[in-house]
Write an enzyme that holds these catalytic residues in place. Structure first.
Site, short mmCIF file in Angstrom:
data_model
loop_
_atom_site.label_atom_id
_atom_site.label_comp_id
_atom_site.label_asym_id
_atom_site.label_seq_id
_atom_site.Cartn_x
_atom_site.Cartn_y
_atom_site.Cartn_z
N GLU A 164 -67.60 3.93 -4.57
CA GLU A 164 -67.31 5.42 -5.28
C GLU A 164 -65.97 5.75 -5.55
O GLU A 164 -65.80 6.69 -4.90
CB GLU A 164 -67.94 6.30 -3.98
CG GLU A 164 -69.66 6.36 -3.80
CD GLU A 164 -69.83 7.45 -3.41
OE1 GLU A 164 -69.10 8.96 -2.62
OE2 GLU A 164 -71.52 7.88 -3.22
N GLU A 322 -77.70 4.60 -4.27
CA GLU A 322 -77.77 5.01 -2.96
C GLU A 322 -78.30 6.88 -2.75
O GLU A 322 -77.96 7.02 -3.78
CB GLU A 322 -75.98 5.53 -2.39
CG GLU A 322 -75.44 5.08 -1.23
CD GLU A 322 -73.88 5.14 -0.73
OE1 GLU A 322 -74.14 6.38 -0.94
OE2 GLU A 322 -72.98 4.91 -0.99
C1 GAL Z 1 -72.00 7.72 -0.37
C2 GAL Z 1 -70.59 7.31 0.60
C3 GAL Z 1 -71.41 6.70 1.82
C4 GAL Z 1 -72.00 8.03 2.58
C5 GAL Z 1 -72.94 8.47 2.22
C6 GAL Z 1 -73.29 9.52 2.22
O1 GAL Z 1 -70.86 9.26 -0.81
O2 GAL Z 1 -70.97 6.18 -0.47
O3 GAL Z 1 -70.98 5.92 2.10
O4 GAL Z 1 -71.32 8.61 3.31
O5 GAL Z 1 -72.46 9.21 0.82
O6 GAL Z 1 -72.70 10.88 2.52
#
Ligand code: GAL
Ligand code: ZN
Length: 680
Positions: A164, A322
Site C-alpha cells: 500500500e 485484501e
Molecule cells: C491494509 C494493510 C494490511 C492490514 C490491513 C488491515 O491496509 O495493507 O497490512 O494492515 O489493512 O487493517
C-alpha cells in the site's frame, strides 16, 4: 501544459500467466508471528479451506536482514518450501513497508516530515520518505537479495512490491523532498517564468525569481496557491511511483514472475494517481475495506471493483489482494460481518472482474497493533462461523474456476474519475469547503448500479469508444485535450452527463473565464454566471419535487433546454438540469447537488432513451453482473436486501447445481451464480 515529468512508457511485463490455476484464494500470511509447529497446522488448514496462494514477507525485513548486510534466510526457506510442497503459491513481498529498527536508528533522516516540519517517529509502517536516497539504497539491497535468492523458486508466482505505497508516506515535506520537487518542476515547466504564468503567482505577490526559491506547500494548505498545491500532489505520486519502479526493475531482472503492488482503490480520492501507476504493474491488485458509517457499503464495494476494472483496462481480470472476513480494527466501532456477508462481498468482487478473493490476514494475530483485526482463521479457531464461511468460500471459488480469465460483459456507461480533480476539490475549494468528491461519483454510480446497469469507472484519459453514455461527476480539473475528447464523443452520437464544477479550472488549476463550466459550456449550451453554495441547514426545492443540498448555481441557457428547474430560493426559475441536443448526441448538465430521487429519475430516462442494457430487471437491492466465458455467460445475482427476490432467468447454478427454468429465487443476503441457458 503537458505533463512531461510523468509521461513514462508502460513498463509492465506481458503477463506470464496468472499466479494460480483457477481463481486465487488466500491472504497475507505472517508466519514470523508464530512458532514453526503452528506453520504446519497453518498449511494443513489452508489446504482444508482451499487456499492456493498467500502473500508472504510484507513485514519481514528486520527478521530477514537482522543487521545491515547480514541475512537470515533459514526460516524463510523453510516456510516457502512448506508452502510449495503443499501446492500453495507464494505472492512474495519485498519487505520495504517495514524498515528495520537498525535502519531507522542509524538514519532517522529517512522518516517522513509532515507539513508543519515535524519528523515522524519510528513505530508505524511505511516510515520512509520516497525521495530519500539513503532509504532507496537499503530498500534496493534487500530487494536484490530477496530476488537473487527466490527469483527462480517455483513457489514464487507473483511479486508484491512493498505494501500500500503511500498509505502513511504519501506526502513528505522534508528538505530532500523539497529539492527533488524543484527538479521535478524543472522537468515539468522548464523555466520559472512558465511556473509563474501557470500558477498565476502575481496574486499576493508570490512571483518566484528562481525555481530554487520554490518550497513545497507547507502548513495551511487552503491558503496555498492551487497550482502549487496540485503540482505537489502530482510530484508526490510520481516520487512514490519512482520507488515502486526501482524495486520492480530489480525483481524483473531476476525473475519471470509478474510484479504487482496493492492499490487502495475506493470511491474517494486516492493517495497517489493510480491511473498513472496502472501501466506499470503486471497484475492490477486492490485492497478494499468497507466503512462502517457508509449506509450503502455494498455499492462502495461495487464502485471500487468497477474502478479496478477501469484501471486494469486490457488486463482484466484484476485481483482483490485484501479484504476482511469481519471487523477491521482501525475504525471507531469495528463491525463484524453479518452471516453470509463473507461470500457475498467476495463474490461481488469476482462478479466485477477479480479473479480471486484474498484477505488480510490468514491467522489472527494475538499481539501488535492489529491484534483484534479479523482473519481467515480467527482467535476462536475452526469452531467458528467465520472459519466455516471461509471454507465455504474456498469451495465456491473452486466451483467457479471455469470463469478464470474471462472478461466482464462490456459496459455501455463510462464514469470518468480523476485524482487531480479529487485532490483539487479536497484542498478546500473556496466556494464550499465541505464538498466531497466521492459524494458525486458514488451518486452517479449508484443510480445505475441499483438498476443493474454496469458502469466502467474509467480514468479521464481512457478510450471512450463503444460507450453510449459518459458521466463526468464534479470533474473539476480538465485540460483542453480532455474536453475536446468529450466533445468529439458527443458529436459522434454519444451522450454526456456533466455535473457541477466540472471543467471549471484547467490543468494548472486556473479558472476558465467567460462563464462556468468553461471547458464544457459550448457543448452543454449553458453557462453559469454565479455559484450559489448552500448553507448547512439550507435546501432548495426542484420542479421535480427533489430537494437540493450544498450546491446550486445561477445558470443561463444558450441552446439547451431546461429539464428540471429550481422551484424556490435565489435561483428560482433557473435551470438545475439541462439537456442540449448536439447532432445525434446530447449533453446534459446538472448544476445542483441532486438528491438520490432526482438523480434516479435522470438515470431512468437515460436508460430508457439510450436503451442501456440492464443485466436483469429486478429491484434496487439486487446486484447483477455477467462474466463472458467461452462456454457462455455466467450471471452473478447478489441480493443485498432483507427480502427474498425472484429474478427471471434460466440456467444452472454453479454453486450447488440447482437448475432454474425461467425464474431464480435469490434469498435475502445470498448470492446465486448461474451459467445461463435459454428458457425452455
Ligand atoms: C491494509 C494493510 C494490511 C492490514 C490491513 C488491515 O491496509 O495493507 O497490512 O494492515 O489493512 O487493517
Ligand atoms: Zn522527504
Amino acid at each position: 501544459m503537458a505533463r512531461r515529468a510523468t509521461e513514462r512508457p508502460p513498463t509492465r511485463h506481458a503477463l506470464t500467466g496468472w499466479p494460480t490455476d483457477g481463481l486465487s484464494y488466500g491472504g497475507d500470511y505472517n508466519p514470523e508471528q508464530w512458532a514453526p509447529e503452528v506453520w504446519r497446522e497453518d498449511v494443513r488448514l489452508m489446504r482444508e479451506a482451499g487456499v492456493n496462494i498467500v502473500t508472504l514477507g510484507v513485514f519481514s525485513w528486520g527478521l530477514l536482514e537482522p543487521r545491515e548486510g547480514e541475512y537470515d534466510w533459514g526460516w524463510f526457506d523453510e516456510i516457502i518450501g512448506l508452502l510449495h510442497e503443499s501446492g500453495i503459491a507464494v505472492d512474495l513481498a519485498t519487505p520495504t513497508a517495514a524498515p528495520p529498527s537498525w535502519l531507522l536508528h542509524a538514519h532517522p533522516e529517512v522518516l517522513p516530515v509532515d507539513a508543519y516540519g515535524v519528523r515522524e517517529q519510528p513505530g508505524g509502517r511505511l516510515g520512509w520518505c520516497a525521495s530519500s536516497p539513503v532509504f532507496r539504497e537499503h530498500a534496493l539491497r534487500i530487494t536484490t537479495a530477496l530476488a537473487e535468492r527466490y527469483g527462480d523458486h517455483p513457489a514464487v508466482r507473483l511479486w508484491h512490491v512493498s505494501n500500500e505505497l503511500g498509505g502513511g508516506n504519501g506526502r513528505c515535506w522534508c528538505d530532500v523532498s523539497a529539492a527533488r520537487f524543484r527538479e521535478w518542476l524543472r522537468a515539468e515547466y522548464g523555466t520559472v517564468e512558465a511556473v509563474n504564468a501557470a500558477w498565476g503567482t502575481a496574486f499576493w505577490g508570490h512571483t518566484f525569481a528562481d525555481i530554487d526559491h520554490i518550497e513545497p506547500p507547507r502548513s495551511e494548505q487552503h491558503k496555498v496557491n492551487p497550482g502549487l498545491f496540485l503540482a505537489y500532489e502530482r510530484f508526490s505520486s510520481d516520487e512514490l511511483l519512482e520507488h515502486y519502479l526501482a524495486e520492480a526493475a530489480v525483481l524483473r531482472a531476476h525473475s519471470e514472475a509478474p510484479v504487482t503492488t496493492n492499490f487502495m482503490v475506493g470511491s474517494g480520492r486516492h493517495v497517489v494517481d493510480y491511473s498513472d501507476w496502472a501501466a506499470h504493474v503486471d497484475v492490477v491488485a486492490n485492497d478494499h475495506y468497507t466503512i462502517v458509517d457508509d449506509p450503502v457499503r455494498e455499492q462502495d464495494l461495487a464502485f471500487a471493483a468497477d474502478r479496478m476494472r477501469g484501471l486494469a483496462a486490457d488486463r482484466t481480470p484484476w485481483l482483490l489482494m485484501e479484504h476482511s472476513t469481519g471487523a477491521p480494527s482501525w475504525q471507531q466501532r469495528n463491525r463484524a460481518k453479518a452471516p453470509g456477508e463473507i461470500l457475498r462481498n467476495a463474490l461481488a468482487h469476482v462478479a466485477r472482474g477479480s479473479d480471486g478473493a484474498m484477505f488480510f490476514q490468514w491467522r489472527a494475530s494475538t499481539a501488535g497493533t492489529e491484534q483484534f483485526h479479523s482473519a481467515m482463521l480467527p482467535h476462536a479457531g475452526t469452531e467458528s462461523r467465520v472459519w466455516r464461511e471461509v471454507v465455504r468460500l474456498g469451495d465456491a471459488l473452486r466451483r467457479l474456476r471455469s470463469i478464470a480469465g474471462s472478461p466482464v460483459e462490456p459496459a455501455k456507461v463510462a464514469l470518468l474519475v480523476d485524482e487531480e480533480s479529487a485532490w483539487a476539490l479536497q484542498q478546500g475549494l473556496k466556494p464550499h469547503r465541505a464538498l466531497r468528491y466521492s459524494r458525486e461519483t458514488r451518486l452517479w454510480h449508484r443510480v445505475f448500479w441499483q438498476r443493474q446497469v454496469l458502469v466502467d469507472v474509467l480514468p479521464v484519459d481512457a478510450d471512450l469508444d463503444g460507450y453510449d453514455l459518459v458521466v463526468l461527476p464534479t470533474l473539476l480539473v480538465v485540460s483542453d485535450a480532455q474536453a475536446a475528447r468529450v466533445d468529439a464523443f458527443v458529436r459522434g452520437g454519444g451522450t454526456a452527463l456533466v455535473t457541477y464544477l466540472s471543467g471549471v479550472v484547467d490543468e494548472t488549476s486556473r479558472v476558465r473565464g467567460g462563464g462556468y463550466p468553461g471547458a464544457f459550456r459550448d457543448l452543454l449550451g449553458v453557462t453559469t454566471e454565479e455559484f450559489r453554495p448552500l448553507q448547512a441547514d439550507e435546501t432548495v426545492r426542484l420542479s421535480d419535487g427533489g430537494e437540493v443540498t450544498d450546491w446550486s448555481e445561477d445558470t443561463n441557457l444558450h441552446g439547451a433546454e431546461a429539464v428540471v428547474t429550481y422551484a424556490d430560493g435565489d435561483s428560482a426559475g433557473r435551470a438545475a438540469v439541462t439537456r442540449n441536443a448536439v447532432g445525434d448526441g446530447a449533453a446534459w448538465y446538472v448544476s445542483a447537488q441532486l438528491p438520490l430521487d432526482s438523480a434516479t429519475r435522470i438515470a431512468d430516462r437515460l436508460i430508457d432513451e439510450l436503451g442501456l442494457p440492464r443485466a436483469v430487471e429486478a429491484g434496487t437491492g439486487i446486484e447483477a453482473v455477467r462474466r463472458r466465458t467461452p462456454d457462455g455467460d455466467v450471471l452473478f445475482l447478489v441480493n443485498h436486501s432483507d427480502a427474498d427476490e425472484t429474478v427471471a432467468v434460466s440456467g444452472r447454478s454453479l454453486l450447488d447445481d440447482t437448475t432454474f427454468d425461467g425464474a431464480a429465487l435469490v434469498p435475502a443476503g445470498r448470492v446465486v451464480v448461474l451459467r445461463e441457458s435459454a428458457a425452455e
